[in-house]
Design a protein around this motif. Structure first.
Motif, PDB file in Angstrom:
ATOM      1  N   PHE B 286      -0.538  12.746  29.333  1.00 14.07           N
ATOM      2  CA  PHE B 286       0.346  12.114  28.363  1.00 14.07           C
ATOM      3  C   PHE B 286      -0.187  12.014  26.946  1.00 14.07           C
ATOM      4  O   PHE B 286       0.537  12.149  25.995  1.00 14.07           O
ATOM      5  N   GLY B 287      -1.482  11.812  26.777  1.00 11.37           N
ATOM      6  CA  GLY B 287      -2.003  11.637  25.419  1.00 11.37           C
ATOM      7  C   GLY B 287      -2.157  10.173  25.083  1.00 11.37           C
ATOM      8  O   GLY B 287      -1.363   9.332  25.520  1.00 11.37           O
ATOM      9  N   ASN B 288      -3.215   9.877  24.316  1.00  9.04           N
ATOM     10  CA  ASN B 288      -3.551   8.482  24.056  1.00  9.04           C
ATOM     11  C   ASN B 288      -4.441   8.446  22.814  1.00  9.04           C
ATOM     12  O   ASN B 288      -5.480   9.081  22.792  1.00  9.04           O
ATOM     13  N   PRO B 289      -4.026   7.734  21.753  1.00 10.39           N
ATOM     14  CA  PRO B 289      -4.855   7.708  20.545  1.00 10.39           C
ATOM     15  C   PRO B 289      -6.128   6.888  20.723  1.00 10.39           C
ATOM     16  O   PRO B 289      -7.059   7.005  19.932  1.00 10.39           O
ATOM     17  N   PHE B 290      -6.184   6.053  21.752  1.00  6.70           N
ATOM     18  CA  PHE B 290      -7.358   5.204  21.968  1.00  6.70           C
ATOM     19  C   PHE B 290      -8.342   5.889  22.895  1.00  6.70           C
ATOM     20  O   PHE B 290      -7.985   6.804  23.634  1.00  6.70           O
ATOM     21  N   ILE B 291      -9.604   5.417  22.869  1.00  3.59           N
ATOM     22  CA  ILE B 291     -10.617   5.970  23.767  1.00  3.59           C
ATOM     23  C   ILE B 291     -10.394   5.404  25.154  1.00  3.59           C
ATOM     24  O   ILE B 291     -10.397   4.187  25.348  1.00  3.59           O
ATOM     25  N   ASN B 292     -10.170   6.293  26.113  1.00  7.70           N
ATOM     26  CA  ASN B 292     -10.074   5.870  27.508  1.00  7.70           C
ATOM     27  C   ASN B 292     -11.045   6.735  28.297  1.00  7.70           C
ATOM     28  O   ASN B 292     -10.803   7.910  28.549  1.00  7.70           O
ATOM     29  N   ALA B 301      -6.492  11.370  26.275  1.00  2.09           N
ATOM     30  CA  ALA B 301      -6.203  12.461  25.343  1.00  2.09           C
ATOM     31  C   ALA B 301      -6.892  13.720  25.855  1.00  2.09           C
ATOM     32  O   ALA B 301      -7.660  13.672  26.820  1.00  2.09           O
ATOM     33  N   SER B 302      -6.614  14.854  25.201  1.00  2.82           N
ATOM     34  CA  SER B 302      -7.337  16.089  25.490  1.00  2.82           C
ATOM     35  C   SER B 302      -7.203  16.970  24.262  1.00  2.82           C
ATOM     36  O   SER B 302      -6.254  16.832  23.493  1.00  2.82           O
ATOM     37  N   LEU B 303      -8.157  17.865  24.060  1.00  2.00           N
ATOM     38  CA  LEU B 303      -8.187  18.611  22.801  1.00  2.00           C
ATOM     39  C   LEU B 303      -6.923  19.433  22.518  1.00  2.00           C
ATOM     40  O   LEU B 303      -6.322  19.284  21.454  1.00  2.00           O
ATOM     41  N   PRO B 304      -6.475  20.278  23.456  1.00  8.64           N
ATOM     42  CA  PRO B 304      -5.276  21.062  23.136  1.00  8.64           C
ATOM     43  C   PRO B 304      -4.062  20.176  22.891  1.00  8.64           C
ATOM     44  O   PRO B 304      -3.245  20.456  22.003  1.00  8.64           O
TER      45      PRO B 304
END
Lengths: 258, 355
Positions: B286-292, B301-304
C-alpha cells in the motif's frame, strides 16, 4: 579384501533395448581380468553391472545374478550404495572433483561417508596416494586443486580416490584411453601392484595392454549389428592371445575384423 | 578505390590473396554515413535526432556492402554487412541504456545525499521540499529479503528435484507449471495474494508483498538453477556414486558446490528482477510515508512504489519529481551492486583450474 565375483545368466537392458545377453563368468580374486572386444559390444555395460552403476542410467535394469563371495549384489534388500563401497570404479576420462583440492579428492569417499578425524584422514590419504604412485609428485601441493594436475596424474588421483575407501574389487573402464604412453605405463605398473590387494577388472581397447597387464582375458562380441553383446570366451590371457578356442577371438586379436 | 578494383580483376585465379579494403575504411564509411545522415535531415527539414541516426545507420550498411562488394567480392561484402549489422544492433541497444542511466544520474544526484537516505516522508507533504527515502529503502530491503528467503530455497530445491530426481509425469507437470509461472504478470501474482488477504480480512502489510514477490521469483530461480545443474558433468555424479556415496550426499557435496557460482548468479538476478516490481507492492503493501520497520503489520513503503507515488500524487511538484529521480537512481544502484556481488561470488566459487 579381494573377493571373487561369480556372474551367472546376466542380461542388462537400457529401457527395452537389450544391451548384453546371458553372460556368465568367474573373476578370480587378486588377479587382473581384462575385457576386450569391439565398440558397442557391451563390455562397459557389463562392467557397470558389477557395481550396480548400470542402473544409474535412466531405464537401466538387470536380470541375473552377480555373486560377490556368495552374496548376490542384486539380491532383495541389497543397497546399491553399500555395493559400490565394496566395488570401486575408475572411469575412462579422469574426473577429479573440480571444487576440491588434491587432498579433498582422495578423502572425498571417506569424508562423504562420514569420516571426520583429521589424523586418520591424513594417514589414509597418504597411503592411497602412495598406493597410486602419486605421493612424490603431489605431496607438496596437497591443497592445490586436483584439476591442475596433468591427465595421467589426474587418472592416478582418481585411482587413489577409489582405493582410499578400501574396496574389495576395482573396476576400470578404459582407464588409459585418454592418456599418453608414459602415463599409461605408470597406470599399468600401478595395476600390477594393486592386484596384490584387489580384484581388478579392466576394460581396454588396447590388445597389447590386455596382454601386458591381465591374467585372464574375456572376449566380447556382437552376434550381429543391433543384437545384444555376448561373451565369446574367457580364458588365461596367454591362451587367448596364442591359441584361443574360438575362431572369432583369433580373428579379432589378429586384426582380421572389428 | 577504382585502382583497387582493377587490382581485384588482375588477381590471378588460385591465389590466396585477395584485394582488401584498408583498415580505416569502415571508420571512413561510418563518418561519411553520419555526415550524409545529418545533411539529408537538414536538407529535408527533419528535426528528430532519431531520424538522422536511422538514415546514417541504413547508409552505413548499404555503403559498406556496395564498397566491399566492388573491391573485395561478395563473400567479404556479406561478412562486412553482418559485422555492421552487429554494430548497429549494439548501438541501438546501448544508446537507450546509456541515455537512461545518464538522465537518471543527472536528475537523481540533485537531492541524493545522506539526509535523503536517512529520513522518511513522515512530516513532509508530497508537494514540499525535503524528506527522504529511508522508509522506502527499509521496506524494499525487508520485502525483497523475505521474498528471497521464501522463494530462493523453494526454487533451488525444485530445480534439484527436476534435474536429479524428477522422472515421468510429475516432473513434466512441474516443468509445465514452472513455465506457466514464468509468464504470470506481476499484477496477477499480486491479485492472488490480495484475494487471500481479503478472505482472511487483513489490512495491507509488507509480508503480503513478499509472498507475491516470492511467487514471481520462484520460476526464475528454478529455470536458472536447472540450467546450472545440467551443466555439471554426469561423470562427476558417477564418480561420487561409484565411491559408495549416497545420492543425496552426492547432490549436496559434489553437484551443488560445483554449480554454486551459477546458482548464486541466478538467484541474484531474480532478486534484482523483483526489487523493481511495483504492481503487487501497490496492492499488498500500500505505501506509507512513515517508517514502519515491521513487515508483518501495517502498510510499508518500497522504492518502486515510492517513485510512482512521488510522480503520481504530487500534482506536478518539482520537489517530488527530484525525489522520484533520486529514488530511481538509488534503485538502479542497488540492483547494480547486487549484480556485482553476484559476479563476485560466481568468480570466487567457480571451480578452480589451479593452473
Amino acid at each position: 579384501m579381494a573377493k571373487r565375483i561369480d556372474v551367472s545368466g546376466l542380461t542388462a537392458y537400457y529401457g527395452t533395448h537389450k544391451a548384453i545377453d546371458d553372460i556368465s563368468m568367474t573373476i578370480e580374486p587378486r588377479s587382473v581380468t581384462a575385457f576386450i572386444g569391439p565398440s558397442g559390444c557391451g563390455k562397459s555395460t557389463f562392467l557397470r553391472t558389477l557395481n550396480r552403476m548400470h542402473e544409474v542410467t535412466p531405464g537401466g535394469r538387470v536380470e541375473g545374478k552377480v555373486l560377490l563371495d556368495d552374496e548376490d549384489l542384486y539380491g532383495p534388500g541389497v543397497d546399491p550404495v553399500s555395493v559400490r563401497r565394496e566395488v570401486g570404479m575408475v572411469f575412462q576420462r579422469p574426473n577429479p572433483f573440480p571444487t576440491m583440492s588434491i587432498f579433498d579428492n582422495v578423502a572425498a569417499g571417506l569424508r562423504l561417508n562420514g569420516m571426520r578425524r583429521k589424523s586418520e584422514l591424513d594417514d589414509i590419504v597418504e597411503k592411497s596416494l602412495r598406493g597410486a604412485n602419486l605421493w612424490n609428485e603431489v605431496k607438496d601441493r596437497l591443497n592445490r586443486p586436483g584439476s591442475g594436475l596433468s591427465g595421467g596424474q589426474q587418472q592416478r588421483l582418481c585411482i587413489a580416490r577409489a582405493i582410499a575407501v578400501e574396496p574389495d574389487v576395482l573396476l576400470m573402464d578404459e582407464p588409459c584411453s585418454a592418456l599418453d604412453p608414459i602415463s599409461t605405463l605408470a597406470v599399468e605398473d600401478l595395476i600390477g601392484e594393486l592386484k596384490e590387494r584387489f580384484t581388478i577388472v579392466i576394460v581396454t581397447h588396447n590388445m597389447q595392454q590386455a596382454a601386458r597387464v591381465s591374467d585372464r582375458t574375456a572376449f566380447f562380441n556382437l552376434a550381429a549389428v543391433g543384437q545384444p553383446g555376448r561373451l565369446v570366451e574367457i580364458d588365461d590371457t596367454e591362451r587367448i592371445f596364442s591359441n584361443p578356442s574360438v575362431q572369432a577371438t583369433e580373428d579379432y586379436i589378429s586384426g582380421r575384423f572389428g | 578505390m577504382s585502382h583497387t578494383a582493377t587490382a581485384t580483376a588482375a588477381t590471378p585465379p588460385g591465389s590466396l590473396r585477395g584485394a582488401r579494403l584498408p583498415q580505416w575504411a569502415p571508420y571512413a564509411v561510418a563518418a561519411g554515413s553520419v555526415a550524409a545522415g545529418l545533411g539529408i535531415s537538414a536538407a529535408a527539414g527533419l528535426h528528430s535526432s532519431v531520424q538522422w541516426a536511422l538514415i546514417a545507420a541504413v547508409l552505413y550498411v548499404v555503403a559498406t556492402y556496395g564498397l566491399s562488394a566492388r573491391v573485395e567480392g561478395r563473400r567479404q561484402a556479406e561478412d562486412r554487412v553482418a559485422t555492421s549489422f552487429v554494430w548497429v544492433a549494439f548501438l541501438l541497444a546501448v544508446v537507450p541504456l546509456a541515455s537512461l542511466v545518464w538522465a537518471t544520474v543527472k536528475r537523481g544526484v540533485k537531492v541524493l545525499d545522506g539526509y535523503f537516505l536517512t529520513h522518511s516522508m513522515g512530516v513532509v507533504g508530497d508537494a514540499e521540499p525535503g524528506g527522504g527515502i529511508y522508509h522506502a529503502v527499509l521496506g524494499s530491503l525487508e520485502q525483497v529479503g523475505l521474498a528471497t528467503v521464501i522463494g530462493a530455497p523453494i526454487g533451488v530445491l525444485t530445480a534439484i528435484y527436476l534435474v536429479e530426481y524428477g522422472r515421468g509425469r510429475l516432473a513434466r507437470a512441474v516443468t509445465f507449471f514452472v513455465d506457466v509461472m514464468t509468464g504470470i504478470p506481476s499484477i496477477v501474482a499480486g491479485l492472488f495474494v490480495l484475494s487471500l488477504m481479503l478472505m482472511l480480512d487483513m489490512q495491507p502489510f509488507g509480508f503480503a508483498g513478499s509472498l507475491a514477490l516470492a511467487i514471481l521469483m520462484m520460476p526464475v530461480v528454478v529455470r536458472s538453477t536447472e540450467e546450472m545443474l545440467k551443466l555439471v558433468p554426469d561423470e562427476l555424479r558417477e564418480a561420487s556414486l561409484a565411491l559408495g556415496v549416497p545420492k543425496w550426499r552426492t547432490v549436496l557435496k559434489v553437484v551443488l558446490p560445483t554449480s554454486v557460482g551459477g546458482i548464486t548468479t541466478g538467484v541474484m538476478l531474480a532478486v534484482a528482477r523483483i526489487t523493481g516490481e511495483t504492481a503487487p507492492v501497490m496492492l499488498l503493501v500500500f505505501g506509507n510515508p512513515f517508517i514502519n520497520a515491521n513487515p508483518f503489520e501495517g502498510a510499508q513503503a518500497s522504492l518502486p512504489l515510492y517513485i510512482y507515488q512521488q510522480y503520481a500524487q504530487s500534482a506536478g511538484s518539482p520537489y517530488a519529481y527530484d525525489r522520484a529521480w533520486a529514488a530511481s537512481l538509488t534503485l538502479i544502484a542497488f540492483v547494480m551492486i547486487l549484480n556485482l556481488v553476484a559476479r563476485g561470488i560466481a568468480r570466487w566459487k567457480a571451480p578452480k583450474t589451479g593452473r
